[in-house]
Design an enzyme around this catalytic site. Structure first.
Site, short mmCIF file in Angstrom:
data_model
loop_
_atom_site.label_atom_id
_atom_site.label_comp_id
_atom_site.label_asym_id
_atom_site.label_seq_id
_atom_site.Cartn_x
_atom_site.Cartn_y
_atom_site.Cartn_z
N GLY A 186 0.79 -1.23 0.00
CA GLY A 186 0.00 0.00 0.00
C GLY A 186 0.81 1.27 0.00
O GLY A 186 0.34 2.31 -0.46
N GLU A 187 2.05 1.22 0.51
CA GLU A 187 2.89 2.41 0.54
C GLU A 187 3.75 2.57 -0.72
O GLU A 187 4.60 3.44 -0.79
CB GLU A 187 3.79 2.38 1.78
CG GLU A 187 3.16 3.01 3.01
CD GLU A 187 1.86 2.34 3.45
OE1 GLU A 187 0.86 3.05 3.62
OE2 GLU A 187 1.84 1.11 3.62
N ASP B 274 -4.30 6.85 7.04
CA ASP B 274 -3.70 5.52 6.94
C ASP B 274 -4.43 4.53 7.84
O ASP B 274 -3.83 3.65 8.45
CB ASP B 274 -2.20 5.57 7.30
CG ASP B 274 -1.47 4.28 6.94
OD1 ASP B 274 -1.99 3.53 6.09
OD2 ASP B 274 -0.39 4.03 7.51
#
Length: 559
Positions: free
Chosen positions: A194-195, A315
Site C-alpha cells: 500500500g505504501e 492511513d
C-alpha cells in the site's frame, strides 16, 4: 566412526519423522469446514473460518492455569519481528519463520522434522517489514505467500515444493505477508504494498495446479462499479491532482479473511488508499480502500462492500480480521463484527452488508457520528492539532477473539494515542515510496519518549498505552478492560474454560479471566510478543503456544 553413527542416527530420526507425518489423514475441505469437531487441531490462521480465535479446549482452567509450565522452546535463527501463527495438524506443528522458511515440528517436543527454505528475490520491494504470518493447508499441501509475491505449495510430509506461481511483480512493490485462506479447492491470497502505489487485489488459485481461478481488484478501473468514487480532478486545481489516481490507488491486503460456508462468501479487509495522507490529489471516497468486501468464493464477484473510512487521509487500513458471529443480539441475524483501526467497533449484516452498529472503543475525534446508513460524519482537525486515534490506530493487525461461552468480543487496543498529520504532494514512481506526507505522534509531555522500542525501553504512558478491552457485540459497550503499561501488538485467544491468553510489548504472556478481566497468571518471556496465541491438544494434554522475540514457547500443565 562416531560421525558416521551420528549421521546414521539422524537419518533414522528423519525417516521416522516423515513416516509419522504420512500416517495422518489428509486435511480435506470438509475438515476445514468442521473445525469445531476437532478442537485438538489448529487448522487455519484464525482457528476457524469465522476467525473467532476461540478454542473449545478446557483442560487448562482458571483454577489451574497458575500451574502452567514451559514444555519446549523453538528458537528461530533469523532476526526480526516474528508475527507468525502456527498450524497444528494431528500432533505436528507447521510454522513460518522469516524470511520465507517453513518448519515442521513435533508439537509435543519441538523436534524439527524438516525445514523448507525459500529465498525471496534480492530486488524485492516490500511494505512494511519482512513479515510472514503463516500458512494455509489442504490435503497434504501447505501454502505460503512470499515477500516477492509468489504463492508456493509445499508437501507437508517431506517439506519439498510442489508448485510455485507468481501472483504479482515484486519490483512494483507487491508482496504477500499474510496466511492464505483455503476454501474448497481454492487458495485465496491478497497483495501487500500500500505504501508503494500498487493497485490492490484478491485472487484465488487452484490448490492442485496453482493456476489462477479469479481475481478481484480492490481499486476499480473506469467504468467498473465503484469507479465513480474516484472523482475527476477539479478544473484549475490549486494543488496537484492526479487524473489517473486509481492506477496506483493502494487497497492492499495483508491480513487473512474469513468465510461463511452457508452464504459461500469470503470477507476481506482492504488497506489504505495511495497516497496515504494527501487527499487532494485523489478526490472522492476512493473505493474499495479502507473497506470490507464480501466476495463469492467460486467466482470472486463482489456481493457487497462497506467503507469504514471514506477518503481516508489517516492511513486507517481496514485489514483487521473480520470475526463472524451468529444470531447477533439474540436475533436470527448473522453478522460480521469488526474492531477497526479507525477506533470504531462495527456490526454488519453478513448477507447484505447492512450497517447495524458503530461505536468507538477508544478516543475518536476524526468523526462525530454515523448517519442511518453507517456513513461517518468526518471532523478533520485543524492543522497541527492531534487526531485520535493516531496513525497506528485504535487497534491494528493483531487478532481479536470472540468467545462463544461469554458472548464477548475481545480486542487489543491502543488508548490515549494520537498523531498530527502533514500532507504533501507525492508523484508516483514504480517501486518507490508513495505516501504523500506523514504523521508524527503526539507527545503529551514535552521531551517524553515516543512509541519506538530500543534495547533499553524508555517509553512512557505519555504517548499512549495498551489494553485488552472486552466489548458486548450487541451494544458495542465495554464490559471490562485490562490495562497494560506499554502499547501492545499481541493477539488474543479465548478458550472453553473462559480463559483469555494474550501478550504485549512488555514481554509478558498472561492469562485473564475472560468474564471479568482479572489477571490469573503471567510469565515474562523476555521479548515483545507480536503474534497471537493458539491452543491445541495431543493425546490427553492441552498446550498453549506463543511467539516472543525470536522464540516459540509452548506451555502445558504437568502430567
Amino acid at each position: 566412526m562416531f560421525g558416521r553413527r551420528r549421521s546414521f542416527a539422524w537419518c533414522v530420526v528423519s525417516v521416522i519423522g516423515v513416516l509419522s507425518l504420512r500416517a495422518h489423514g489428509q486435511v480435506t475441505s470438509e475438515r476445514l469446514s468442521a473445525v469445531p469437531s476437532e478442537p485438538q487441531n489448529w487448522l487455519t490462521y484464525s482457528g476457524n473460518y469465522s476467525s473467532t480465535r476461540y478454542s473449545p479446549l478446557n483442560q487448562i482452567t482458571p483454577a489451574n492455569v497458575k500451574n502452567l509450565k514451559l514444555q519446549w522452546v523453538y528458537q528461530s535463527p533469523v532476526a526480526g519481528n516474528w508475527q507468525t501463527t502456527p498450524l497444528v495438524v494431528d500432533g505436528t506443528m507447521y510454522v513460518t519463520q522469516r524470511l520465507n522458511d517453513v518448519v515442521a515440528l513435533d508439537a509435543t517436543t519441538g523436534r524439527a522434522f524438516w525445514i523448507y527454505r525459500y529465498t525471496p528475490a534480492q530486488d524485492r520491494v516490500v511494505c512494511c517489514g519482512a513479515n510472514n504470518r503463516g500458512l494455509g493447508i489442504l490435503g497434504d499441501s501447505l501454502f505460503m505467500g512470499t515477500l516477492d509475491a509468489q504463492l508456493i505449495a509445499i508437501d507437508r510430509r517431506t517439506g519439498r515444493a510442489i508448485w510455485k506461481t507468481e501472483v504479482a511483480s515484486t519490483k512494483s512493490g507487491y508482496s504477500i505477508t499474510h496466511a492464505p485462506l483455503v476454501v474448497k479447492d481454492k487458495v485465496i491470497v491478497g497483495v501487500g504494498g500500500g505504501e508503494y502505489g500498487i493497485r490492490g487485489f484478491i485472487a484465488a488459485y487452484d490448490a492442485i495446479t496453482g493456476r489462477e481461478a479469479w481475481r478481484f481488484y480492490t481499486i476499480p478501473a473506469p467504468g467498473e462499479p465503484g469507479s465513480e468514487s474516484w472523482e475527476r480532478c477539479p478544473p484549475e486545481a490549486k494543488s496537484f491532482c492526479d487524473p489517473e489516481a486509481w492506477k496506483h490507488g493502494g487497497g492492499s491486503i495483508w491480513m487473512t479473511g474469513s468465510y461463511d460456508p452457508r452464504l459461500n462468501l469470503t470477507y476481506w479487509g482492504t488497506g489504505n488508499v495511495g497516497p496515504d495522507y494527501n487527499g487532494t490529489q485523489r478526490p472522492g471516497d476512493n473505493l474499495y480502500t479502507a473497506s470490507i468486501v464480501a466476495l463469492d468464493v467460486d467466482t470472486g464477484r463482489l456481493k457487497w462492500h462497506y467503507q469504514f473510512t471514506p477518503h481516508d487521509v489517516y492511513d486507517y487500513d481496514s485489514v483487521q480480521v473480520p470475526v463472524l458471529v451468529d444470531n447477533w443480539a439474540g436475533s436470527r441475524v448473522n453478522v460480521v463484527t469488526w474492531a477497526n483501526r479507525n477506533g470504531n467497533f462495527y456490526v454488519l449484516d453478513r448477507e447484505t452488508g447492512r450497517f447495524l452498529l458503530g461505536k468507538p472503543f477508544v478516543k475518536v475525534n476524526w468523526m462525530s457520528e454515523f448517519d442511518e446508513r453507517g456513513r461517518p460524519k468526518q471532523t478533520p482537525q485543524p492543522g497541527g492539532q492531534p487526531t485520535y486515534p493516531g496513525n497506528q490506530g485504535g487497534t491494528n493487525w493483531y487478532s481479536p477473539s470472540f468467545s462463544q461461552r461469554t458472548g464477548l468480543f475481545y480486542v487489543s487496543a491502543w488508548e490515549d494515542y494520537a498523531s498530527i498529520y502533514a500532507p504533501a504532494s507525492s508523484q508516483y514512481k514504480e517501486g518507490t515510496n508513495f505516501v504523500g506526507g506523514g504523521p508524527r505522534n503526539l507527545t503529551a509531555v514535552p521531551g517524553a519518549p515516543g512509541l519506538g522500542r530500543s534495547p533499553i525501553n524508555t517509553w512512557t504512558e505519555a504517548a499512549g498505552h495498551g489494553a485488552v478491552i472486552a466489548l458486548d457485540p450487541a451494544t458495542g459497550r465495554e464490559k471490562w478492560k485490562f490495562t497494560m503499561t506499554d502499547v501492545t501488538d499481541g493477539g488474543i485467544l479465548t478458550t472453553g474454560s473462559d480463559l483469555l491468553f494474550t501478550g504485549g510489548r512488555e514481554g509478558y504472556f498472561q492469562a485473564l479471566d475472560a468474564r471479568t478481566g482479572s489477571l490469573l497468571w503471567k510469565t515474562n518471556l523476555g521479548a515483545a510478543i507480536n503474534s497471537g496465541p493458539i491452543s491445541y491438544r495431543v493425546g490427553n494434554r492441552q498446550y498453549v503456544s506463543i511467539v516472543s522475540g525470536l522464540s516459540l514457547f509452548v506451555f502445558a500443565l504437568d502430567e
